[in-house]
Enzyme design. Sequence first.
Site, PDB file in Angstrom:
ATOM      1  N   ASN A 406      36.079  39.520  38.166  1.00  0.00           N
ATOM      2  CA  ASN A 406      34.835  39.842  37.472  1.00  0.00           C
ATOM      3  C   ASN A 406      33.638  39.296  38.234  1.00  0.00           C
ATOM      4  O   ASN A 406      32.892  40.048  38.855  1.00  0.00           O
ATOM      5  CB  ASN A 406      34.876  39.283  36.040  1.00  0.00           C
ATOM      6  CG  ASN A 406      33.822  39.903  35.150  1.00  0.00           C
ATOM      7  OD1 ASN A 406      32.721  40.212  35.591  1.00  0.00           O
ATOM      8  ND2 ASN A 406      34.146  40.097  33.881  1.00  0.00           N
ATOM      9  N   ASP A 407      33.464  37.993  38.205  1.00  0.00           N
ATOM     10  CA  ASP A 407      32.261  37.381  38.777  1.00  0.00           C
ATOM     11  C   ASP A 407      32.159  37.572  40.287  1.00  0.00           C
ATOM     12  O   ASP A 407      31.056  37.665  40.823  1.00  0.00           O
ATOM     13  CB  ASP A 407      32.234  35.885  38.444  1.00  0.00           C
ATOM     14  CG  ASP A 407      32.297  35.641  36.946  1.00  0.00           C
ATOM     15  OD1 ASP A 407      31.569  36.325  36.214  1.00  0.00           O
ATOM     16  OD2 ASP A 407      33.090  34.792  36.514  1.00  0.00           O
ATOM     17  N   VAL A 408      33.302  37.657  40.988  1.00  0.00           N
ATOM     18  CA  VAL A 408      33.266  37.750  42.453  1.00  0.00           C
ATOM     19  C   VAL A 408      32.900  39.146  42.941  1.00  0.00           C
ATOM     20  O   VAL A 408      32.736  39.359  44.151  1.00  0.00           O
ATOM     21  CB  VAL A 408      34.614  37.320  43.061  1.00  0.00           C
ATOM     22  CG1 VAL A 408      34.900  35.871  42.727  1.00  0.00           C
ATOM     23  CG2 VAL A 408      35.748  38.225  42.617  1.00  0.00           C
ATOM     24  N   VAL A 409      32.767  40.110  42.033  1.00  0.00           N
ATOM     25  CA  VAL A 409      32.335  41.462  42.405  1.00  0.00           C
ATOM     26  C   VAL A 409      31.078  41.870  41.632  1.00  0.00           C
ATOM     27  O   VAL A 409      30.695  43.036  41.646  1.00  0.00           O
ATOM     28  CB  VAL A 409      33.460  42.494  42.154  1.00  0.00           C
ATOM     29  CG1 VAL A 409      34.646  42.219  43.053  1.00  0.00           C
ATOM     30  CG2 VAL A 409      33.897  42.498  40.690  1.00  0.00           C
ATOM     31  N   ALA A 447      32.353  32.995  34.096  1.00  0.00           N
ATOM     32  CA  ALA A 447      30.982  32.480  34.113  1.00  0.00           C
ATOM     33  C   ALA A 447      30.153  33.021  32.944  1.00  0.00           C
ATOM     34  O   ALA A 447      28.985  32.669  32.806  1.00  0.00           O
ATOM     35  CB  ALA A 447      30.304  32.842  35.432  1.00  0.00           C
TER      36      ALA A 447
END
Length: 480
Positions: A406-409, A447
């Site tokens: 999720n957060d890394v993209v 996050a």
Amino acid sequence: MDKIIGIVNGVEFTIGTSLLELSYLLAALLFVYGLKLLSHPDTARKGNMWAATGMGLAMLTTLLLHKNSSGEGIALMNIWVIIVFIGLGSAIGWIVARKVKMTAMPQLVSVYNATGGAASMLVALLEYPHAVAGDIGSILVTILGLVIGAIAFSGSMIAYGKLDGKVGDIMKPFMTYLNLFLLVITFALSIYIIASPLPPTDLMWALYTLTALALLYGVMFVMPIGGADMPVVISLLNALTGVAAAMAGFIYGNQAMILGGILVGSAGMILTILMCNAMNRSLLNVIIGSFGGSSGVGSDSVDQTVREIALSDAAILLSYSQKVYIVPGYGLAVAQAQHLCHELDTLLEGKGVEVKYAIHPVAGRMPGHMNVLLAEADVPYEKLMEMDDANQEMANTDVVIVVGANDVVNPAAEDDPASPIYGMPIIKVLEAKNIIVMKRSMATGYAAIPNNLFYHPKNRMLFGDAKATLQKLVAEIKSM
């Protein structure tokens, strides 16, 4: 008695002490060799074994050859007590390590960090009363071991609670000032104890107060740090545990403990800095704990049309692609779908599709989480591409499959200045021709930041449990 074989600078060397020091040197070499082997999944198991052999050698020779200042060895009863507790601890560690799920591995690492910090703290508490007043060097390493060990212990336990969902975040502005106050008081009391001419037995009240302050600071230090920063925090706490172990080594004059602690501390600190660089943030920014929470703009400012894709369409799209990238995340670990993921990439490669994995440095809950997860499924290491290398190939990629990430993209890192992750390097999946995101729902990531990628025209959502969905997708491709 040991035969004296030489005197250097007034220090007598016997056969026993010489063999002991030689064993420590050999143990240090085994630590370094094991650490080198840990740099590649194919040799990581051997690296663990070589490093463990070095530690076992140091422990065995210490039990058999160590002499105190009076020339006496370790009492037989003490040796039996040590052996019993080493055996008990080894048995517990073996059972826990065998039963713990891959998703709980970060929690296990945090607990191990905590035990290392606690051990160093207890060593300092036990040895301080025997220190000589005015011996600043000895008292300094004792106090450093106490403070750093206490912070590593309590901080790691809070990190465990956060990772396991038992402890929430306290992100209040006053936390920064409270932590600074605790740090200053801890530092001042440490200086007072080190510089005091009073005998250590008269300063036990100060020592216990310092211990309480350090434990409290460890708790308050980790409490405001957001969930997305947990990989960095775990790495930092691991470095602190290593430093604390080195301080314990200085207390006892044990070269193996010093070298082992230095290796752990330096490796952990280097990893922490690399991860901070990968997030485009300073270590101070992480420690302050300003990361995590809601974006200022969020998904309300974009068209929130969700476009789904059927399994049959996804199977056709993947089968007729030339290059496919898989972006794994914590959801893959939760679903225990790494083996099916590898089966999918093997199946596609059989159809002439080039398949690779894009690994973000802070994907998952601890450093290297995705690498370990995929290595468990026997995914070839050569298929795991670091973020920068993967981003260079995204424009020529036909399909990117995001599995539980999720957060890394999240494109907010590049186009939303109000987002807490703005400026953090991400895997640029939007540059690919097609995107398929596998998720259970439209919920935010660790996050707690909305992700507009889910609503982008290039993206299609494939809802469901990652394991079940991949199983159906593999069956669909096989039937084509």
